[in-house]
Design an enzyme around this catalytic site. Sequence first.
Site, PDB file in Angstrom:
ATOM      1  N   HIS A 183     -23.129-116.989 -27.605  1.00  0.00           N
ATOM      2  CA  HIS A 183     -23.686-116.081 -28.814  1.00  0.00           C
ATOM      3  C   HIS A 183     -23.534-116.592 -29.924  1.00  0.00           C
ATOM      4  O   HIS A 183     -22.396-117.322 -30.094  1.00  0.00           O
ATOM      5  CB  HIS A 183     -22.912-114.853 -28.465  1.00  0.00           C
ATOM      6  N   ASP A 196     -14.582-116.513 -25.051  1.00  0.00           N
ATOM      7  CA  ASP A 196     -15.252-115.451 -25.497  1.00  0.00           C
ATOM      8  C   ASP A 196     -15.546-114.280 -24.412  1.00  0.00           C
ATOM      9  O   ASP A 196     -16.314-114.593 -23.613  1.00  0.00           O
ATOM     10  CB  ASP A 196     -16.543-115.678 -25.883  1.00  0.00           C
ATOM     11  N   GLN A 207     -18.448-110.250 -22.766  1.00  0.00           N
ATOM     12  CA  GLN A 207     -19.204-109.762 -21.581  1.00  0.00           C
ATOM     13  C   GLN A 207     -18.687-109.980 -20.568  1.00  0.00           C
ATOM     14  O   GLN A 207     -19.114-109.645 -19.517  1.00  0.00           O
ATOM     15  CB  GLN A 207     -20.683-110.724 -21.521  1.00  0.00           C
ATOM     16  N   LYS A 240     -17.802-102.351 -26.305  1.00  0.00           N
ATOM     17  CA  LYS A 240     -18.648-102.923 -25.055  1.00  0.00           C
ATOM     18  C   LYS A 240     -17.934-102.354 -23.751  1.00  0.00           C
ATOM     19  O   LYS A 240     -18.582-102.741 -22.691  1.00  0.00           O
ATOM     20  CB  LYS A 240     -18.808-104.334 -24.954  1.00  0.00           C
ATOM     21  N   CYS A 295     -29.125-112.821 -30.014  1.00  0.00           N
ATOM     22  CA  CYS A 295     -28.428-113.407 -30.817  1.00  0.00           C
ATOM     23  C   CYS A 295     -27.859-115.123 -30.122  1.00  0.00           C
ATOM     24  O   CYS A 295     -26.584-115.346 -30.027  1.00  0.00           O
ATOM     25  CB  CYS A 295     -26.802-112.861 -31.028  1.00  0.00           C
TER      26      CYS A 295
HETATM   27  N1  PLP Z   1     -20.314-112.903 -27.456  1.00  0.00           N
HETATM   28  C1  PLP Z   1     -20.900-112.186 -26.643  1.00  0.00           C
HETATM   29  C2  PLP Z   1     -21.124-113.300 -25.312  1.00  0.00           C
HETATM   30  C3  PLP Z   1     -21.824-111.120 -26.923  1.00  0.00           C
HETATM   31  O1  PLP Z   1     -22.526-110.768 -25.895  1.00  0.00           O
HETATM   32  C4  PLP Z   1     -21.459-110.433 -28.167  1.00  0.00           C
HETATM   33  C5  PLP Z   1     -22.146-109.575 -28.473  1.00  0.00           C
HETATM   34  O2  PLP Z   1     -23.127-108.980 -27.993  1.00  0.00           O
HETATM   35  C6  PLP Z   1     -20.471-111.249 -29.046  1.00  0.00           C
HETATM   36  C7  PLP Z   1     -19.833-112.111 -28.735  1.00  0.00           C
HETATM   37  C8  PLP Z   1     -20.321-110.442 -30.292  1.00  0.00           C
HETATM   38  O3  PLP Z   1     -19.771-109.101 -30.196  1.00  0.00           O
HETATM   39  P1  PLP Z   1     -19.584-108.287 -31.399  1.00  0.00           P
HETATM   40  O4  PLP Z   1     -20.895-107.974 -32.211  1.00  0.00           O
HETATM   41  O5  PLP Z   1     -18.861-107.116 -30.827  1.00  0.00           O
HETATM   42  O6  PLP Z   1     -18.677-108.839 -32.295  1.00  0.00           O
END
Ligand code: PLP
Length: 412
Positions: A122, A199, A202, A225, A365
């Site tokens: 992401h 990370d 998800q 989430k 993203c």
């Molecule tokens: N990493 C992953 C795999 C994501 O799917 C997302 C958000 O969709 C993020 C990071 C970023 O999360 P946040 O927008 O809550 O910082």
Amino acid sequence: MLDAARLRKDFPILDRTVHGKPLVYLDSAATSQKPKAVLEALTRYYSESNANIHRGIHALSEEATALYEGARGAVCRFIGAPKPATIIFTRNTTEAVNLVAQAWGRRHVNAGDEILLTEMEHHSNLVPWQMLAQEKKASLKFIPVTPDGRLDLSSLPQLMGPRTRLVSLTLASNVLGTINPVKEVQQAAHAHGIPVFVDGAQGVPHMPVHVMDLNCDFLAFSAHKMLGPTGVGVLYAKEALLEEMDPFLGGGDMIKDVWLDHSTWNDLPWKFEAGTPNIGGVVAFGAAIEYLERIGMEEVRRHEQELTAYALKKLREIDGLSVHGPLDPAARGGVVSFEVKGLHPHDLGQLLDAEGIAIRAGHHCCKPLLRKMGLMATARASFYIYNTAQEVDLLVQAILKAKELFSVVAHR
Ligand code: PLP
């Protein structure tokens, strides 16, 4: 056993209609819905205990502090962290990555060094490292993604070398659904003495994740989430790493003492929590964690895997529809990206919205990944504890209807 039909009663928003149709919410990978227990915790906090934390000597401040620190304890327990001091509250996953890129990266990454990521990250787990690499004249390397949407670990020995300072990868892809073999990557990285950032945005909301078992050095995830409010994220890190890191943001609460020309830092975890945090949000996040604990994360995973298996089967029966990512439900989470021949994902998203069905269409993203897949956008349905097989059926029916409509338009 998780009973989604019963759980749905806990989520007031699921009773509403959209364009006159019952809401079918299939966008939990973007943000999840919130149960009453979380909404009530938020209201209760502001109605009964609202005060600023840590500094107060009055009853409300003590109560608010206990609730805030209690939520930290819940997070610590939830991910099996060794102690609450290793849990830092941030605004979201993105801020947690930036925190490490700045507070750890600026100290440990130098000119000529390398940071190893994957091609499926992401933007949140890519751009902060690009910024650091640019500043430090370091470079980024990437574990490739195979055509069926998995990490190609055969290249790992070549990609990790004496200049690799960090490996950072997602536990589960928000586009492909792939659950990555993080432990295998961690073992390979640690064999070279390289720390690993995971990370978990998800991953943590959808399956049991225990940091002692994963043995990662850093883990980030977002409350919103996983049934919690927006504006709250978590960074877990091994205590020794946090101890030697400089603060990320300066200001109130993160200091031990302040003079006009210098300051000393507070103990962990407060060294990384400058300013008044999202107290109410953190308290409500504690309620979200308790809610998930009552269900059990094994059950959450089982439910999503079953639902995803059903969705994969039903969706793939649709003529002209292809699913991205691994087709084995055991290898993926509840995120299903797909393409319908002749239908742009945005058009499909709008037609489904007219049926009350919320999916996501776009680059999610993950622009570099989509570019690699030769796509500008995908349609993405994502599932959580409150989704049911009937909702998958409604999705399938609505896609068939959209296809029919478009073929009529195309033949005019
Ligand atoms: N990493 C992953 C795999 C994501 O799917 C997302 C958000 O969709 C993020 C990071 C970023 O999360 P946040 O927008 O809550 O910082």
